[in-house]
Design a protein around this motif. Structure first.
Motif, PDB file in Angstrom:
ATOM      1  N   GLU A  93       0.812  -1.222   0.000  1.00 53.99           N
ATOM      2  CA  GLU A  93       0.000   0.000   0.000  1.00 53.99           C
ATOM      3  C   GLU A  93       0.839   1.263   0.000  1.00 53.99           C
ATOM      4  OE1 GLU A  93      -2.655  -0.497   3.307  1.00 53.99           O
ATOM      5  OE2 GLU A  93      -3.894  -1.947   2.223  1.00 53.99           O
ATOM      6  N   ILE A  94       2.114   1.162   0.309  1.00 51.91           N
ATOM      7  CA  ILE A  94       3.009   2.321   0.266  1.00 51.91           C
ATOM      8  C   ILE A  94       3.128   2.832  -1.166  1.00 51.91           C
ATOM      9  CG2 ILE A  94       5.451   2.983   0.471  1.00 51.91           C
ATOM     10  CD1 ILE A  94       5.603   1.291   2.971  1.00 51.91           C
ATOM     11  N   SER A  95       3.001   1.934  -2.130  1.00 55.35           N
ATOM     12  CA  SER A  95       3.240   2.270  -3.531  1.00 55.35           C
ATOM     13  C   SER A  95       1.971   2.150  -4.362  1.00 55.35           C
ATOM     14  CB  SER A  95       4.306   1.324  -4.092  1.00 55.35           C
ATOM     15  OG  SER A  95       4.383   1.423  -5.485  1.00 55.35           O
ATOM     16  N   ALA A  96       1.616   3.238  -5.027  1.00 53.67           N
ATOM     17  CA  ALA A  96       0.465   3.207  -5.938  1.00 53.67           C
ATOM     18  C   ALA A  96       0.732   2.223  -7.080  1.00 53.67           C
ATOM     19  CB  ALA A  96       0.195   4.599  -6.494  1.00 53.67           C
ATOM     20  N   LEU A  97       1.970   2.177  -7.561  1.00 55.85           N
ATOM     21  CA  LEU A  97       2.337   1.237  -8.621  1.00 55.85           C
ATOM     22  C   LEU A  97       2.158  -0.202  -8.161  1.00 55.85           C
ATOM     23  CD1 LEU A  97       3.623   0.469 -11.368  1.00 55.85           C
ATOM     24  CD2 LEU A  97       5.852   0.653 -10.220  1.00 55.85           C
ATOM     25  N   TYR A  98       2.623  -0.509  -6.970  1.00 57.13           N
ATOM     26  CA  TYR A  98       2.508  -1.869  -6.454  1.00 57.13           C
ATOM     27  C   TYR A  98       1.042  -2.267  -6.288  1.00 57.13           C
ATOM     28  CZ  TYR A  98       7.498  -2.645  -5.479  1.00 57.13           C
ATOM     29  OH  TYR A  98       8.855  -2.855  -5.587  1.00 57.13           O
ATOM     30  N   MET A  99       0.217  -1.355  -5.818  1.00 56.68           N
ATOM     31  CA  MET A  99      -1.209  -1.671  -5.644  1.00 56.68           C
ATOM     32  C   MET A  99      -1.891  -1.869  -6.995  1.00 56.68           C
ATOM     33  SD  MET A  99      -1.819  -2.113  -2.516  1.00 56.68           S
ATOM     34  CE  MET A  99      -3.593  -2.169  -2.514  1.00 56.68           C
ATOM     35  N   ALA A 100      -1.560  -1.027  -7.968  1.00 58.84           N
ATOM     36  CA  ALA A 100      -2.184  -1.116  -9.283  1.00 58.84           C
ATOM     37  C   ALA A 100      -1.714  -2.344 -10.058  1.00 58.84           C
ATOM     38  CB  ALA A 100      -1.892   0.148 -10.086  1.00 58.84           C
TER      39      ALA A 100
END
Length: 169
Positions: A65-72
């Motif tokens: 959740e720290i990273s928008a890229l990781y979540m997407a």
């Protein structure tokens, strides 16, 4: 800007909604700090021990959740090897859900790479931008898609180190 507005934007501000304060607190932790939950990580052997124990699924989700890229990018499914629906069901269980050693190792690789890229590029948006684009040095592969493979992780980390030291193509 008025003095009251300046005070409202300070880090110790209690007037911000609790959700925004929590989000700001979450951002202040590095991905590996979130994943390790404040445990010691001075040596690779300690990391090996933690991955053998298995990380909590909730900690992995918090790290992502720290990273928008990781979540997407749906990385929780890539890490666990389970469908979106199964992961959702597992997170609703009252008992702690632990990842196995392989899944924990992959989760750590994603945390470590994001943290390294942030350090190399100076900001999270720049790091995420680099992680999601094809890279000439990596034969046109997207770094994000190589991290879950042990050899791919080593190649991406090696290239980040080369960039860090100014030795890149």
């Amino acid at each position: 800007m008025s003095a009251t507005n300046t005070a409202d934007t300070s880090t110790g501000d209690k007037s911000r909604p609790a959700g925004r304060r929590a989000a700001a607190d979450k951002v202040s932790k590095t991905p590996t700090e979130v994943l390790l939950h404040g445990r010691k990580s001075d040596t690779p052997l300690e990391i090996i021990r933690y991955t053998q124990e298995g990380f909590d699924l909730s900690d992995v989700r918090e790290m992502l959740e720290i990273s928008a890229l990781y979540m997407a990018s749906g990385l929780v499914e890539r890490i666990t090897g389970k469908s979106v629906r199964t992961v959702q069901r597992l997170t609703k269980e009252t008992a702690t859900v632990r990842l196995n050693q392989q899944q924990s190792t992959v989760a750590f690789q994603y945390a470590q790479t994001l943290e390294h890229a942030i350090n190399v590029f100076g900001s999270q948006p720049l790091a995420e931008d680099w992680l999601k684009k094809p890279c000439k040095y990596l034969d046109g592969n997207i770094p994000l898609l190589l991290i879950d493979n042990a050899l791919g992780y080593l190649v991406v980390e090696g290239y980040l180190t080369r960039i860090e030291h100014g030795v890149y193509q």
